[in-house]
Design an enzyme around this catalytic site. Structure first.
Site, PDB file in Angstrom:
ATOM      1  N   HIS A  37       0.837  -1.210   0.000  1.00 18.41           N
ATOM      2  CA  HIS A  37       0.000   0.000   0.000  1.00 18.41           C
ATOM      3  C   HIS A  37       0.867   1.255   0.000  1.00 18.41           C
ATOM      4  O   HIS A  37       0.578   2.234  -0.681  1.00 18.41           O
ATOM      5  CB  HIS A  37      -0.887   0.043   1.254  1.00 18.41           C
ATOM      6  N   SER A 185       0.312  -8.857   1.268  1.00 19.71           N
ATOM      7  CA  SER A 185      -1.146  -8.864   1.321  1.00 19.71           C
ATOM      8  C   SER A 185      -1.554  -8.694   2.778  1.00 19.71           C
ATOM      9  O   SER A 185      -0.873  -9.211   3.685  1.00 19.71           O
ATOM     10  CB  SER A 185      -1.674 -10.213   0.808  1.00 19.71           C
TER      11      SER A 185
END
Ligand code: PAF
Length: 279
Positions: A37, A185
Site C-alpha cells: 500500500h 497482502s
C-alpha cells in the site's frame, strides 16, 4: 495529515484542493496497510499534488462472512504509517457513511467478470465496483492507484470507469514482495507460522514456470504448476490460468500474440492467497 470520518468534510477539502489547481491522487484500501500500500502512496505522491487514502473494509465485496469477520483491522497503526510517508488525507468512513441505504446496482462486466475470481467469488467484483465508484464520487480524484497483485480487479475497475464515464486515470503499480518472494497482502498476517513459512513457494514455483514455459504446452505448464504447489501438503491450488495481459483471454497456445500472465489462487490452510507473474 488530515483524517476525515465523513464524506462531506472530505468533499470540502477536495474542493479547496481543486480550486488551487492541485492534482488529486487516490489510493483506496481496506486497511491493515503494508509496504505494498505504501508503494502506491509513494507512486501517487510522485505524480499528484495531494494524496488521499481511504480505509474501509467493504462488506459488499465479501462473499464469505467469515472472511469479512476475520479481515485484519489496524486503524491506529495504519494512520501512523500513512502520516510517516507524507499522505495528505485519510478517509475512514463507517459502513452507514458509505451505504446510507443498500447499494442494489448490478454491474455487468461480461467476459472479464466470468473467469478466475468471478465464478470463485460470486458478487465480489460487483461489491468492489460499488464501493470504488462511491469512493470515486466522494474523492473525485484525477488518478487512482491499484496494485497489480489484484490483476483482474484492475480490469474490472477500468470497465466500471468506462461504464460510468469517470474521467479518472487508473494507474496499475507493480506487486511488492516480502524478501522471500511472498506477495504482500493484508491477509498474510492471518497465516499460521507454518503456512507463512511455506507460502513463498507460490512465487518460487511461478518464477520457475516462467523460465521453463517454452519446454511444454500451456496445459502441461498449468498441470506442472498445480502439481508442484500441491506437492506441499500445506498448500492447495484453487485455480491457475494463463491469460492475455490486456484482454484477459485465456491462453490455449504459446503462439497466441501478446504478453501472458499466470494468475493463481492458493489456499494456505483457510487463507486464500492470490498472486500472478508476467511471462
Ligand atoms: O483491493 C482492495 O483492497 C479492495 O478491493 C478495494 C479496491 C480497496 C475496494 O474495497
Amino acid at each position: 495529515m488530515q483524517v476525515f470520518e465523513t464524506k462531506d468534510r472530505l468533499s470540502i477539502y477536495i474542493k479547496q484542493c481543486k480550486e488551487r489547481g492541485e492534482v488529486v491522487g487516490f489510493v483506496p484500501t481496506m486497511g491493515a496497510l503494508h509496504e505494498g500500500h505504501i508503494s502506491l502512496v509513494k507512486q501517487a505522491k510522485e505524480s499528484c499534488n495531494v494524496v488521499v487514502v481511504s480505509i474501509f473494509v467493504n462488506p459488499t465485496q465479501f462473499n464469505d462472512p467469515k472472511d469479512l469477520e476475520r479481515y485484519p483491522r489496524t486503524l491506529e497503526n495504519d494512520i501512523k504509517l500513512l502520516e510517516s510517508v507524507g499522505c495528505d488525507a485519510v478517509l475512514t468512513p463507517s459502513v452507514e457513511e458509505i451505504y446510507p441505504e443498500p447499494d442494489t446496482r448490478q454491474f455487468d462486466f461480461g467476459y472479464i467478470g466470468e473467469i478466475m475470481e468471478g465464478p470463485k467469488r460470486p458478487g465480489h467484483f460487483n461489491g468492489v465496483a460499488q464501493v470504488v465508484s462511491r469512493l470515486f464520487d466522494i474523492v473525485n480524484p484525477d488518478r487512482a492507484f491499484f496494485g497489480m497483485k489484484d490483476f483482474q480487479q484492475i480490469a474490472i475497475i477500468r470497465s466500471m470507469v468506462s461504464q460510468l464515464d469517470y474521467n479518472i486515470d487508473i494507474v496499475s503499480c507493480p506487486i511488492v514482495r516480502e524478501s522471500d518472494g511472498l506477495a504482500m497482502s493484508s491477509r498474510n498476517r492471518l497465516l499460521s507460522a507454518e503456512h507463512r513459512a511455506t507460502a513463498p513457494n507460490i512465487h518460487r514455483i511461478l518464477s520457475e514456470a516462467v523460465k521453463i514455459h517454452n519446454t511444454m504446452s500451456v496445459a502441461e505448464l498449468k498441470n506442472w504448476i498445480i502439481e508442484s504447489i500441491n506437492s506441499n501438503p500445506l498448500l492447495e491450488v484453487e485455480y491457475v490460468e494463463i491469460v492475455d495481459e490486456k484482454s484477459l483471454k485465456i491462453t490455449e497456445e504459446w503462439s497466441e500474440e501478446g504478453s501472458k500472465v499466470i494468475c493463481i489462487t492458493v489456499y494456505a490452510g483457510e487463507i486464500r492467497l492470490i498472486d500472478n507473474i508476467i511471462i
